[in-house]
Design a protein around this motif. Structure first.
Motif, short mmCIF file in Angstrom:
data_model
loop_
_atom_site.label_atom_id
_atom_site.label_comp_id
_atom_site.label_asym_id
_atom_site.label_seq_id
_atom_site.Cartn_x
_atom_site.Cartn_y
_atom_site.Cartn_z
N LEU A 891 0.93 -1.34 -0.07
CA LEU A 891 0.06 0.08 -0.14
C LEU A 891 0.89 1.26 -0.15
O LEU A 891 0.43 2.26 -0.62
N GLU A 892 1.76 1.43 0.82
CA GLU A 892 2.71 2.46 0.88
C GLU A 892 3.38 2.74 -0.41
O GLU A 892 3.68 4.06 -0.81
N ALA A 893 4.14 1.57 -1.12
CA ALA A 893 4.66 1.78 -2.45
C ALA A 893 3.66 2.33 -3.48
O ALA A 893 4.04 3.16 -4.21
N LEU A 894 2.56 1.77 -3.18
CA LEU A 894 1.50 2.06 -4.41
C LEU A 894 1.08 3.90 -4.22
O LEU A 894 1.08 4.42 -5.30
N VAL A 895 0.83 4.13 -3.16
CA VAL A 895 0.54 5.70 -2.65
C VAL A 895 1.54 6.45 -2.96
O VAL A 895 1.54 7.53 -3.94
#
Length: 1295
Positions: A891-895
């Motif tokens: 999720l962190e990499a996506l955002v």
């Protein structure tokens, strides 16, 4: 202590004995060269030898003359040869003619060894290392001989060598760039947990992290260092000076007049490292990377090194002759006609073999010299043979490799060469004049060619340092400020006053650097492909990619804590993570472009083109076992649902490890707006859209509103077939459709059912043993999280700082043109110099980050990665038992990746299509999951909420929210629910941006009403508030409390500054932030009074009274004389305009609230509630009147736009008149009634109403409004703290 007196003089004397002796056998111990020089040539067949000169039989020149050239002998100094040309004759020739000449020259290399002492501590005679007894803290040797790391908070150590006269040096290769103190110290320098070299009187050190030199106290000195820097530590005891060098460039004399030492009081090399810091010490065991003229290494070179150099020079001349002959150069043909050269091909292999046989025989006599010769003379010879720049001489290098590999001793030598090439990649700087073959390119190119030989690849793989060396190959040295100045000498930016010549010069520079970076990245991919295709010779047999997978897993295991503020010891260099990320991204986005790899991965092809994994349409699949299996490198990675160990206990993963989840691309999007690789409209990563790259790079400011100016240049783009051909093939065709026992119940957080979602079991274990593309994607995201995200953050800082610095520079130039006074002129000129230097530095850094991070193919790959991951997360969110196991870094990499692409400068694609053509699912995900309780981390939920807050401020992204079904259905209610103690700030910002244009006056900071307002969401918010009264009531209560708290904090801060009569920067920033938040909250409250007036004007008057009190409270704080004196001073920081911060920002929503109430109260349904009467009932009528009069007298001309708003002020004036009349009449009525009896019936809380209600069971009385308001936040009596069971109205005795 024993003086190191054995130097190169031993070699000379040994040669003299050998050359003058008549009968010295192989077992003679006079010298290591005895074996070579005195080997009895018993293998020669004397009966077949001929005493003739080989002239005319082979070519056009005698063999003697050719050998004279090869071995560097004088012309006609060699007599006729006596036998056929073979290795034995060549070795005999070298013994009789070459070595005597070498003996004469070696005498000049004698070093007497005076002024140095080396303690033999078991490492070997004359070997310099760290003295174990001197170590303070915890220093471990990571890799022999002297790659050390500190495991304690602060560790120090001395070498086992000391000097007292002469000029000496040692080198330090930085593996990390933190706090390290490198230098010299005496035995009197104490080492403790907090003090080391440089912290005492007789110790001297340099620290490039703090850019200081240390001798008891720190002083500014030198340059900041980076990973891969080679620091030369030099001491000149002839002139009593200590100096330091960075990559061979002098940093100046650091210390002069140091204390003169005698034989009993000497200087030792010494280092001090903070925790986690690593460096590689070289006291002379290897050749120096940057030797300094006149300074000697502490450890003398092996006495055989000079002989090895001479032999390699002979071999180099032989190769030169071969190249000339093969090239058919006209000069060679001419020399042949003149009978100057023979055909070299006839004697090449005998001469080459003879030289190499002597070379390796030489090394066998002194194994300790192998490392020095491998890292120095031999590596230089191979680099020269291969050529540093293209075209490379593969033929000559292959010839050398073929001959070398005939000898058993070559394996150890090649181990050293591979290690040296890896180290060279770490330390090689980018040099503009060498582009595009600059940096680590030459080392990588040579390594790739060498490792294509299976024998050498196996040798590398079997070495204990395989992964360490692999990381070295993937390292890339980053430039510091001075380095950037060297590689970008000319700087230009749009609107600058620099010479226009600099524009073209910088464009050429960035183009050359881009090509150099592209060349290095290409070699990284070649090396990784070699490792992927390598099958280790072990049982049981391995699959392709097994070695590469093991390397990745161990890398992830080692770097699990790399994202912490203080990373644990042993983490990899950031450039390694970035390089591996770039390699994997290219593989997944651009394809492997290798037939063997395509066959192994079952990559589908269309018309013969290789389509990258991320760009294939149709059915997608993912092995959920990546989330569920218990691996040491993944077990402690945080998951969305919490820690992995906790989830295993509370949500057993049972048999899902062997499952694969499948779905159709785009299944989570609306059918009308769906954009996939299979639709007619392609995603942005595969569309034909492209910016005018050339003009884009020259003037990126024309494409962005944020003014992030800088340079970049084009790099080789991905082939155009990706834009038009998107295969619908699947990677996992071997997986059968079998039923699964998984829990597939839909989550309540899924707004749309997943079409074509299947969870399948694997047919066999073979596919799990193979390296899958999905596994590479998993690693890619982790590498982005720990490696790329910090770099993008730093790039964002420089781009933002560049824009600010340019604005300050332009403002300063404007002031200079106004011709200020002399004193002000001097100050402005000094400020301009500083601003200009900051701009130039930022422009260089921005250009470097654009070159290395923002090339077009990388942005395409990142965009496709975002599409893939957001679809995966949406699909997994339908299965609770899988979604909670997803690692947080997904999720962190996506955002982060999404926002990096959104803010990229130059832009990847126009913002109007950025979300629309491929990433509408991102909007779906953030609005669906920002308050998802399955995501245990509040920080992650805040991250999603912040994304919404950022996106809705732009009109083009707000349109995407308005057209998204999930956003319109879920976001209004979810925002009201999320307004709590933690998330109220981003929720307030979102509500404010959705409701712009609906309040009194212009927008904050002078923005236009059309920039971000949303009529659609304003209507949806109104419906949500009306349909769920309980939710809106709770929201309104939190809104009242929060606004009251922010204004109180603001007032207290103002009062603190006024009492001290000083305004500090921190206090200014605090006041500005709190005031801005208060204004936003007031605007949201104004929207509520406009769209939902019934919440204040119908039913109980609690909300209306709270609103009235809040208005009076704010007016009192803003308009009071005590606060107004410091108001402007405390809010307006340097560089802020009057329009940005002024009282209008808080006064305008107050006016809007009052006017909204007045407009709504005239309607028939709200006439029962007297708004004027509520304001008149306040116990401070004078304060209310003064506040309203202040609103009327305020100069609204610069804030309010249009006559309509000014006309509204007349309505406010009428209201004030009514309020004054009502207050006067109530005062008259109160004086008539006699105060004592009335006071007994008054509420003792507000003293404004009659005490008409009681708490039950304690029977304490108050007014119903105060009791109701109190119970919103607390269920206990505010008199006796008893639990309240009910509230009884005194007037009619009803609950």
């Amino acid at each position: 202590m024993a003086e190191d007196g054995l130097r190169l003089g031993g070699l000379s004397s040994g040669l003299a004995v050998i050359l003058n002796g008549d009968d010295v056998r192989e077992n003679s111990s006079s010298s290591g060269l005895a074996v070579i020089l005195n080997c009895e040539d018993g293998r020669e067949n004397s009966s077949k030898s001929r005493l003739v000169s080989f002239c005319g039989d082979i070519g056009h020149q005698s063999v003697e003359r050719t050998l004279e050239y090869i071995f560097g002998l004088p012309t006609k100094s060699v007599g006729p040869l006596t036998g056929p040309i073979d290795r034995n004759l060549v070795r005999s020739f070298m013994k009789n003619n070459f070595y005597p000449k070498f003996c004469e020259k070696s005498d000049s290399l004698v070093r007497d060894g005076q002024g140095i002492c080396i303690v033999d501590d078991g490492c070997g005679f004359g070997v310099v290392g760290l003295e174990e007894l001197s170590v303070c803290g915890d220093i471990r040797i990571v890799k022999p001989p002297l790659l050390v790391e500190s495991l304690a908070m602060f560790s120090s150590a001395r070498a086992n060598a000391c000097v007292w006269q002469g000029k000496w040096m040692y080198e330090v290769i930085l593996e990390t760039s933190g706090i390290q103190q490198l230098g010299w110290a005496t035995l009197s320098c104490p080492f403790t947990d907090h003090k080391g070299v440089g912290d005492a009187e007789d110790s001297y050190a340099f620290d490039g992290r703090r850019v200081s030199k240390w001798n008891k106290e720190a002083e500014p000195y030198g340059q900041s260092w980076v990973v891969g820097d080679v620091i030369g530590c030099c001491i000149d005891l002839d002139h009593d000076e200590i100096s330091f060098y960075r990559n061979g460039v002098s940093l100046g004399v650091a210390f002069s007049g140091i204390r003169k030492m005698g034989p009993g009081f000497r200087y030792y090399p010494a280092i001090s490292l903070s925790q986690g810091e690593r460096c590689d010490l070289n006291f002379g065991a290897r050749p120096f990377r940057y030797p300094i003229e006149g300074f000697f290494p502490l450890q003398a070179p092996p006495f055989l090194s000079y002989c090895a150099i001479q032999l390699l020079q002979c071999l180099s001349r032989l190769l030169d002759m071969q190249r000339m002959e093969l090239s058919k150069h006209p000069s060679v043909v001419k020399l042949r006609r003149r009978k100057r050269f023979l055909l070299i091909e006839e004697i090449f292999y005998p001469v080459c073999g003879g030289i190499c046989e002597d070379f390796f025989s030489l090394l066998e006599t002194d194994a300790g010299s192998t490392e020095y010769i491998g890292w120095g003379p031999l590596l230089s010879f191979m680099m020269e043979t291969f050529r540093l720049q293209a075209p490379h001489d593969y033929l000559s290098l292959d010839t050398v490799l073929d001959v070398f590999l005939e000898f058993h001793g070559s394996h150890l030598m090649f181990e050293h060469i591979i290690n040296a090439l890896s180290c060279g990649c770490k330390t090689a700087p980018m040099v503009l004049t060498d582009c595009p073959y600059s940096g680590s390119y030459a080392y990588l190119a040579l390594a790739c060619h060498i490792l294509r030989r299976e024998e050498l690849m196996v040798l590398w793989w079997k070495s204990s340092d395989f992964e360490f060396v692999f990381e070295g190959f993937l390292s890339r040295k980053s430039p510091n400020r001075q380095d950037l100045q060297c590689i970008m000498p000319s700087v230009w930016w749009p609107g600058s006053c620099e010479d226009m010549f600099y524009e073209g010069s910088m464009e050429l520079t960035t183009t050359a650097l881009s090509e150099a970076v592209s060349k290095i990245e290409e070699k990284h991919r070649d090396l990784c492909l070699l490792v992927i295709q390598f099958i280790p010779p072990i049982a049981p047999s391995q699959f392709l990619g097994s070695v590469f997978r093991t390397f990745m897993q161990n890398l992830l295991l080692k770097n699990r804590g790399a994202d912490r503020n203080v990373p644990p010891p042993g983490v990899s260099n950031n450039s390694v993570l970035v390089s591996l990320y770039t390699v994997i991204l290219h593989f997944l986005s651009e394809g492997f472009a290798t037939a063997d790899i395509r066959g192994w991965l079952k990559i589908s092809e269309t018309n013969g083109h290789d389509v990258g994994f991320l760009h294939r349409g149709g059915e997608q699949s993912f092995p959920v076992g990546l989330f569920l299996k218990i691996d040491p490198h993944r077990a402690d990675i945080s998951r969305l649902g919490g820690s992995f160990s906790h989830l295993l206990k509370s949500h057993s993963a049972y048999d899902q490890e062997a499952e694969v989840i499948r779905w159709e691309e785009g299944c989570m999007d609306d059918e009308e707006t769906r954009v996939t690789h299979s639709t007619a409209v392609k995603p942005c990563c595969c569309s034909s859209y492209d910016l005018d790259t050339t003009r884009n790079l020259i003037n990126p400011n024309r494409y962005t509103a944020r003014g992030l100016r800088g340079h970049c240049s084009s790099v080789p783009e991905r082939s155009a077939h990706v834009a038009t051909e998107c295969s619908a093939g699947s990677l996992n065709e071997d997986i059968a459709d079998k039923p699964s026992s998984s829990d597939q119940s839909e989550s309540e957080f899924g707004y749309r059912s997943v079409r074509h979602l299947r969870i399948l079991t694997r047919e066999s274990d073979m596919s799990s043993a193979m390296l899958r593309e999905e596994e590479l994607l998993d690693v890619l995201l982790f590498l982005y999280h720990i490696g790329l995200a910090p770099n993008f953050k730093q790039a964002s800082y420089y781009m933002s700082h560049q824009s600010q610095s340019i604005s300050l520079l332009e403002e300063t130039d404007k002031q200079l043109r106004e011709r200020p006074c002399n004193e002000q002129l001097k100050r402005l000129k000094e400020a301009r110099i500083n601003y200009r230097e900051e701009v130039i530095d930022c422009v260089r850094h921005c250009a470097w980050y654009r070159i290395t991070l923002f090339s077009q193919w990388k942005q395409r790959g990142m965009y496709a990665s975002c599409m893939w991951i957001v679809q995966l997360l949406l699909v997994l969110s339908k299965v609770d038992s899988l979604f909670i196991y997803v690692p947080e870094f997904y999720l962190e990499a996506l955002v982060d990746c999404f926002h990096v692409l959104r803010k990229s400068d130059p832009p990847f694609v126009p913002s109007a299509i950025f979300v629309k053509q491929g990433l509408s699912s991102f909007v779906t995900f953030v609005v669906t999951h920002f308050n998802d309780p399955r995501i245990s981390s509040a920080d992650l939920r805040d991250l999603l909420l912040q994304s919404i807050s950022v996106l809705v401020q732009y009109k083009e992204y707000l349109v995407a929210f308005e057209n998204n079904e999930a956003a319109t259905q879920r976001m209004p209610i979810a925002l009201l629910s999320a307004f709590d103690n933690r998330s109220w700030i981003p929720v307030t910002n979102i509500l404010l941006r959705l409701c712009k244009g609906s309040g009194f006056g212009s927008l904050k900071h002078g923005e236009s009403s059309s920039s971000s307002s949303s009529v659609i969401f304003q209507s949806l918010l109104r419906k949500a508030c009306i349909s769920d009264e309980g939710l809106f009531s709770a929201f309104l209560n939190r809104l009242f409390n929060t606004l009251s708290w922010t204004m109180t904090e603001f007032s207290v801060s103002i009062r603190e500054m006024q009492e001290k009569y000083q305004v500090l920067e921190f206090q200014q920033r605090k006041c500005s932030v709190i005031f801005d938040l208060s204004c936003n909250l007031a605007r949201v409250l104004e929207f509520c009074t406009l769209e939902i007036p019934q919440a204040f004007l119908s039913g109980s008057d609690t909300n209306l009274r709270r609103l009235t009190e809040l208005i009076v409270f704010i007016l009192n704080h803003v308009t009071s004389a005590a606060d107004s004196e410091f108001f402007d001073l405390s809010l307006r920081r340097h560089g802020q305009s009057l329009e940005k911060v002024n009282r209008c920002m808080i006064l305008a929503p107050l006016v809007g609230i009052i006017l909204n109430l007045l407009d709504a109260s005239v309607e028939a349904e709200y006439r029962d509630l007297d708004v004027v009467g509520v304001f008149a009932s306040m116990d401070c009528p004078n304060t209310v009147h003064c506040g309203f009069q202040y609103l009327l007298d305020y100069n609204w001309a610069g804030f309010v736009r249009g006559d309509a708003h000014l006309a509204k002020l007349g309505q406010l004036e009428n209201f004030l008149n009514l309020l004054v009349c009502r207050t006067d009449s109530e005062e008259v009525e109160k004086s008539r009634c006699g105060g004592a009896e009335a006071d007994d019936r008054m509420c003792c809380i507000c003293y404004g109403c009659e005490a008409n209600a009681q708490f039950a069971p304690c029977s304490h009385s108050s007014c119903y409004g105060c009791i109701t308001r109190h119970l919103l936040n607390c269920q206990r009596c505010f008199f006796c703290n008893a639990t309240v069971l009910e509230v009884v109205r005194v007037d009619d005795n009803t609950a």
